[in-house]
Design an enzyme around this catalytic site. Structure first.
Site, short mmCIF file in Angstrom:
data_model
loop_
_atom_site.label_atom_id
_atom_site.label_comp_id
_atom_site.label_asym_id
_atom_site.label_seq_id
_atom_site.Cartn_x
_atom_site.Cartn_y
_atom_site.Cartn_z
CD GLU A 77 1.05 -8.53 2.09
OE1 GLU A 77 2.26 -8.37 2.32
OE2 GLU A 77 0.63 -9.15 1.09
CG HIS B 139 3.64 -4.82 5.44
ND1 HIS B 139 4.79 -5.55 5.21
CD2 HIS B 139 2.69 -5.34 4.64
CE1 HIS B 139 4.53 -6.48 4.30
NE2 HIS B 139 3.27 -6.37 3.94
CB CYS C 198 10.39 -7.27 8.92
SG CYS C 198 9.62 -5.82 8.17
#
Length: 446
Positions: free
Chosen positions: A174, A249, A370
């Site tokens: 990721e 995350h 993000c």
């Protein structure tokens, strides 16, 4: 060695929508099927970039991806012209069109893992695009992400580009959302921290409700590719209970910069052991870890996830202190606001807090952290990178005009079947690729 940290932020794309595609991201699923405002989303992200650039931070821009992504729909068996493909796919299963229309590439913390040249065996900056195999709407990003990164960092003498890891759940990667770097200075040798959610082989604790998207095997593979020193590489498992609470995350429960790690008190499996390993690794470089734990008794986990306290940006200030860049939701949560006030009054390294409006992104579960990919660049590396993607007033003004010309201010999931939206998006991206001097990075340009 002198180096700076450049933040490359992703622009929200013309198809920014709230389809609720990201299982395990409670904001994404909680806002599913709401109307979105792509123009506001792009404007809000650009305003954050402008703010940081005006304060002297090196700020870059990463472009949206082509959406809807017709090559994926064609690969799934839909044939004919573009309009026919969209209509046939929508009639067969609207979820296929939704998955191929997500603007999630705006969250460039997932774009890649980047290791600075100060950390790597060959002295080059290394980049590995994330395969994002956990989510169908994101697994289609890796190829274009790789093209964009090669266009931005073209000099192979200074930049080492790796392909994404094999597209299998055992190697789910990721990107930088599960990676951070701690160092005495950006140009100094650092400690790279890889956080994973589960082991693909060998068992061990794992979340029960939501998927653990990053595997230890993927993190270890990236570290090997990048030629990192094992003595300055730390692998830590995120607490499964936090994944199940919605921390999909690690950047939802921890953020680091310099020698500071701000984290939820139980962010990791055996957090005290992880901090001890970080202290030892940093001490070997001559640096000392400052760990700032946020107790759940002060800020409940659910509140931290809802406000995205940890999905903030920790940035250097000229006076040696740090700036905490937070979403406005942190100011609206009393427990978070009170804790941040105490942090600033404590006399520690974090001396300033700024709040930014990213509500369109936040409704899909993406905060300030993000939206950015951190790239540490020496002076020579910065000069070797494509200069067109670094933000200044001229580029910011040009991007504002570009957004206003091409973006809708209202989008429902049903609008994604409209072939006119596809044409609008391609026209916009074709112009943008020229503005950023990227070359033909999109499938429709090749």
């Amino acid at each position: 060695m002198t180096a700076v940290e450049a933040n490359f932020d992703g622009l929200a794309g013309p198809t920014h929508n709230h389809a609720g595609l990201s299982w395990g991201n409670v904001a994404s699923t909680g806002n599913a099927r709401r109307l979105s405002d792509p123009r506001a989303a792009a404007r809000q992200g650009l305003a954050k970039m402008r703010l940081l650039a005006a304060r002297g931070h090196v700020q870059g821009v990463l472009p949206p991806h082509e959406r809807p992504h017709l090559p994926t729909l064609r690969a799934l068996g839909f044939a004919g012209g573009d309009a026919a493909v969209l209509e046939a796919a929508w009639r067969a299963d609207p979820n296929l069109v939704l998955a191929c229309s997500s603007a999630a590439a705006m969250w460039t913390a997932n774009a890649a893992t980047v290791s600075p040249s100060a950390d790597t065996a060959d002295g080059r900056l290394h980049l590995t695009p994330a395969n994002l195999v956990a989510m169908p709407h994101r697994a289609i990003e890796a190829e274009v992400t790789a093209r964009v990164l090669r266009a931005l960092f073209p000099d192979e003498r200074r930049f080492a580009h790796h392909p994404p890891l094999p597209a299998h759940a055992a190697f789910g990667d990721e990107g930088a959302a599960n990676h951070t770097r701690l160092a005495a200075g950006h140009g100094a040798p650092g400690v790279e921290v890889f956080v994973y959610g589960r082991r693909a082989f060998g068992g061990g604790p794992a979340p029960a409700r939501y998927p653990a998207r990053q595997t230890r095997e993927a993190s270890a593979a990236v570290a090997r590719r990048h030629g990192l020193d094992p003595a300055r590489t730390v692998f830590a498992q995120q607490a499964p209970a936090l994944v199940d609470a919605g921390a999909f995350h690690n950047d939802v429960v921890a953020v680091g910069n310099g020698t500071v790690l701000l984290h939820q008190e139980d962010a990791f499996v055996d957090t005290p052991a992880v901090l001890a390993e970080l202290r030892q690794a940093l001490a070997a470089t001559g640096a000392e870890l400052t760990a700032i734990a946020v107790p759940a008794a002060r800020v409940p986990v659910e509140t931290a996830i809802r406000s995205y306290l940890f999905n903030s940006q920790l940035l250097d200030r000229a006076d040696g202190g740090m700036l905490l860049l937070l979403p406005v939701e942190c100011r609206e949560e009393p427990a978070v606001a009170a804790w941040v006030d105490e942090l600033l009054a404590s006399g520690g390294p974090v001396r300033e807090a700024l709040h930014v409006d990213l509500r369109q992104s936040m409704r899909n579960g993406g905060g300030p952290a993000c939206l950015r990919l951190r790239v540490v660049l020496t002076e020579a590396e910065r000069a070797a990178a494509s200069q067109a993607a670094f933000l200044d007033d001229g580029l910011a003004t040009a991007l504002e005009g570009w957004i206003d010309r091409h973006y809708r201010d209202r989008l429902a999931p049903e609008d994604l079947r409209d072939p006119r939206l596809l044409d609008e998006s391609r026209t916009a991206l074709d112009e943008l690729s020229g503005l950023l001097r990227l070359g033909p990075v999109y499938d429709f340009q090749r």
